[in-house]
Design a protein around this motif. Sequence first.
Motif, PDB file in Angstrom:
ATOM      1  N   SER A 138      -2.832 -22.057  -5.693  1.00 41.89           N
ATOM      2  CA  SER A 138      -4.544 -21.970  -4.518  1.00 41.89           C
ATOM      3  C   SER A 138      -4.011 -22.501  -3.516  1.00 41.89           C
ATOM      4  N   ASN A 139      -2.594 -21.975  -3.469  1.00 44.49           N
ATOM      5  CA  ASN A 139      -2.223 -22.290  -1.780  1.00 44.49           C
ATOM      6  C   ASN A 139      -1.212 -20.726  -1.939  1.00 44.49           C
ATOM      7  N   LEU A 140      -1.314 -19.876  -2.195  1.00 46.05           N
ATOM      8  CA  LEU A 140      -0.902 -18.808  -1.961  1.00 46.05           C
ATOM      9  C   LEU A 140      -0.870 -18.660  -0.711  1.00 46.05           C
ATOM     10  N   GLN A 141      -2.718 -18.226  -0.217  1.00 43.87           N
ATOM     11  CA  GLN A 141      -2.767 -17.761   1.274  1.00 43.87           C
ATOM     12  C   GLN A 141      -2.181 -17.988   2.168  1.00 43.87           C
ATOM     13  N   ALA A 142      -2.257 -19.226   2.328  1.00 46.30           N
ATOM     14  CA  ALA A 142      -1.684 -20.315   3.248  1.00 46.30           C
ATOM     15  C   ALA A 142      -0.609 -20.025   3.684  1.00 46.30           C
ATOM     16  N   PHE A 143       0.492 -19.696   2.309  1.00 46.63           N
ATOM     17  CA  PHE A 143       2.078 -19.398   2.433  1.00 46.63           C
ATOM     18  C   PHE A 143       1.826 -18.190   3.385  1.00 46.63           C
ATOM     19  N   VAL A 144       1.331 -17.555   2.734  1.00 52.10           N
ATOM     20  CA  VAL A 144       2.310 -16.241   3.419  1.00 52.10           C
ATOM     21  C   VAL A 144       2.086 -15.939   4.293  1.00 52.10           C
ATOM     22  N   LYS A 145       0.056 -16.565   4.987  1.00 56.43           N
ATOM     23  CA  LYS A 145       0.050 -16.536   6.458  1.00 56.43           C
ATOM     24  C   LYS A 145       1.311 -17.262   7.374  1.00 56.43           C
ATOM     25  N   ASN A 146       1.836 -18.628   6.483  1.00 53.31           N
ATOM     26  CA  ASN A 146       2.927 -19.207   7.550  1.00 53.31           C
ATOM     27  C   ASN A 146       4.203 -18.202   7.280  1.00 53.31           C
ATOM     28  N   GLU A 147       4.450 -17.903   6.625  1.00 53.38           N
ATOM     29  CA  GLU A 147       5.717 -16.598   6.533  1.00 53.38           C
ATOM     30  C   GLU A 147       6.138 -16.071   6.759  1.00 53.38           C
ATOM     31  N   LEU A 148       4.628 -14.921   7.652  1.00 48.26           N
ATOM     32  CA  LEU A 148       4.719 -13.452   7.737  1.00 48.26           C
ATOM     33  C   LEU A 148       3.666 -13.148   8.436  1.00 48.26           C
ATOM     34  N   SER A 149       3.800 -12.227   9.510  1.00 48.95           N
ATOM     35  CA  SER A 149       2.654 -11.422  10.938  1.00 48.95           C
ATOM     36  C   SER A 149       2.170 -10.785  10.204  1.00 48.95           C
ATOM     37  N   SER A 150       1.013 -11.676  10.232  1.00 44.36           N
ATOM     38  CA  SER A 150      -0.311 -10.459  10.502  1.00 44.36           C
ATOM     39  C   SER A 150      -0.226  -8.716  10.327  1.00 44.36           C
ATOM     40  N   THR A 151       0.970  -8.903  11.533  1.00 48.17           N
ATOM     41  CA  THR A 151       0.644  -7.173  11.751  1.00 48.17           C
ATOM     42  C   THR A 151       1.530  -6.633  10.711  1.00 48.17           C
ATOM     43  N   ASP A 152       2.712  -7.312  10.229  1.00 50.22           N
ATOM     44  CA  ASP A 152       3.579  -6.576   8.834  1.00 50.22           C
ATOM     45  C   ASP A 152       3.188  -6.018   7.668  1.00 50.22           C
ATOM     46  N   TYR A 153       2.603  -6.306   7.109  1.00 52.58           N
ATOM     47  CA  TYR A 153       1.937  -6.937   5.606  1.00 52.58           C
ATOM     48  C   TYR A 153       0.867  -6.421   5.529  1.00 52.58           C
ATOM     49  N   GLU A 154       0.643  -5.420   4.422  1.00 52.14           N
ATOM     50  CA  GLU A 154      -1.398  -6.131   3.381  1.00 52.14           C
ATOM     51  C   GLU A 154      -1.238  -6.289   2.947  1.00 52.14           C
ATOM     52  N   VAL A 155      -2.388  -6.971   2.440  1.00 45.58           N
ATOM     53  CA  VAL A 155      -2.459  -7.375   1.477  1.00 45.58           C
ATOM     54  C   VAL A 155      -3.439  -5.916   0.173  1.00 45.58           C
ATOM     55  N   LYS A 156      -3.257  -6.005  -1.171  1.00 43.90           N
ATOM     56  CA  LYS A 156      -4.307  -5.291  -2.157  1.00 43.90           C
ATOM     57  C   LYS A 156      -4.760  -6.500  -3.275  1.00 43.90           C
ATOM     58  N   GLU A 157      -5.327  -4.958  -3.876  1.00 49.40           N
ATOM     59  CA  GLU A 157      -5.724  -5.712  -5.244  1.00 49.40           C
ATOM     60  C   GLU A 157      -6.045  -4.839  -5.929  1.00 49.40           C
ATOM     61  N   PHE A 158      -5.141  -5.653  -7.002  1.00 48.02           N
ATOM     62  CA  PHE A 158      -5.165  -4.621  -8.216  1.00 48.02           C
ATOM     63  C   PHE A 158      -5.396  -5.054  -9.427  1.00 48.02           C
ATOM     64  N   LEU A 159      -6.838  -4.919 -10.398  1.00 48.24           N
ATOM     65  CA  LEU A 159      -6.903  -6.360 -11.330  1.00 48.24           C
ATOM     66  C   LEU A 159      -7.273  -7.799 -11.890  1.00 48.24           C
ATOM     67  N   GLY A 160      -7.631  -8.012 -10.204  1.00 48.05           N
ATOM     68  CA  GLY A 160      -7.535  -9.553 -10.437  1.00 48.05           C
ATOM     69  C   GLY A 160      -6.245 -10.041  -9.878  1.00 48.05           C
ATOM     70  N   GLU A 161      -5.332  -9.343  -9.308  1.00 50.64           N
ATOM     71  CA  GLU A 161      -4.437 -10.121  -8.725  1.00 50.64           C
ATOM     72  C   GLU A 161      -3.808  -9.437  -7.322  1.00 50.64           C
ATOM     73  N   SER A 162      -3.352 -10.426  -6.736  1.00 50.99           N
ATOM     74  CA  SER A 162      -3.753  -9.997  -5.310  1.00 50.99           C
ATOM     75  C   SER A 162      -1.973  -9.276  -5.059  1.00 50.99           C
ATOM     76  N   TYR A 163      -1.574  -7.920  -5.031  1.00 52.55           N
ATOM     77  CA  TYR A 163       0.044  -8.011  -4.176  1.00 52.55           C
ATOM     78  C   TYR A 163      -0.273  -7.742  -2.512  1.00 52.55           C
ATOM     79  N   PHE A 164       1.398  -7.742  -2.379  1.00 52.41           N
ATOM     80  CA  PHE A 164       1.599  -7.418  -0.623  1.00 52.41           C
ATOM     81  C   PHE A 164       2.346  -6.680   0.010  1.00 52.41           C
ATOM     82  N   SER A 165       2.438  -5.746   0.734  1.00 54.53           N
ATOM     83  CA  SER A 165       3.087  -4.564   1.143  1.00 54.53           C
ATOM     84  C   SER A 165       3.010  -4.630   2.405  1.00 54.53           C
ATOM     85  N   ILE A 166       5.031  -3.764   3.220  1.00 51.22           N
ATOM     86  CA  ILE A 166       5.251  -3.868   4.419  1.00 51.22           C
ATOM     87  C   ILE A 166       4.019  -2.462   4.542  1.00 51.22           C
ATOM     88  N   LYS A 167       3.193  -2.800   5.792  1.00 54.17           N
ATOM     89  CA  LYS A 167       2.317  -1.838   6.544  1.00 54.17           C
ATOM     90  C   LYS A 167       3.582  -0.853   6.630  1.00 54.17           C
TER      91      LYS A 167
END
Length: 306
Positions: A277-306
């Motif tokens: 439940s705290n993952l999105q907030a943690f990622v936003k705090n740790e990463l710059s929004s310009t550095d990564y993108e988030v996608k969804e696969f079978l109901g699970e989020s995954y993060f990758s370098i832009k």
Amino acid sequence: MINNNLICDLETGVCGVASDNEMELIDFNPPSKKVDFYYVTDPICSHCWAIEPTLRRFLKQYGQYLNFKTVMGGLLEKWHGGPVDPSNGIYGPTDVAGHWREVGAHYRMPIDGSLMIDNPIQSSFPPSRVYKIIQKHHGEEKAFEYLRRSREYLFVFNQNIGEASVLIEIVNAMGLNGEAIIIEANEKTSHDLLNEDFMLTRNLGARGFPTIIMVNEEKKGVKLVGGRPFENYLDGLTQVLGENPTPKQLPSLSALLEEEKLLFAKEIEVMYDVEKSNLQAFVKNELSSTDYEVKEFLGESYFSIK
């Protein structure tokens, strides 16, 4: 929240929390005790994909104690036209698809699996031989990177890693000469290297995948089979070392993502003890929004370098 680093003690001359000793000896040498760590696996092993979050964290925190070696176990030589694993309902490649989906959903490391219906892998030996050639020429770390990339291609992007063209693409994307490595992987030397791993697998008594075996200098060890909690890995290491190991500091999320290129939500949660439940907030705090993108696969989020 009180920031103790802003509290300065006039007697000790320290801003922050002072230690009990005014002077102490610090040892920056790597640990003298090490254990042999065997990870018996296979490129198409779904449960090996499932333990990636736990295994990665363990290696990041306690890798300094390990002589790490990945061993190819030979999960599928070929389909024989008869039952392969009837006790688990696996009679042919189409049965694997549902099993993979179930494993992926249970561990939250999702797997598409439809490849095994539309264009099934005929053998896990070709990608295993590629592993051995990369390991031979480029070392354990690069070979381990290849193993991760090949599983992403298979489980997430639904690519047949038994085919030479797909293997070449994976290896090229790693900055290596894919065509040359795949050619060498079809030569007798690579078959011999793979057979050496199969012999080691038998000698280690590994019959299922993943199997992790830790052995100390007295040739005493522990064996962990299948998906196990992080605490089991740590308990095993503590037993074979005969002492409590000291964990290294975890890398920042930005450094980890730069290294891994792609991370599923579960992998970040396990690495940094973050609740779902705290993952999105943690990622936003740790990463710059310009550095990564988030996608969804079978109901699970995954993060990758832009």
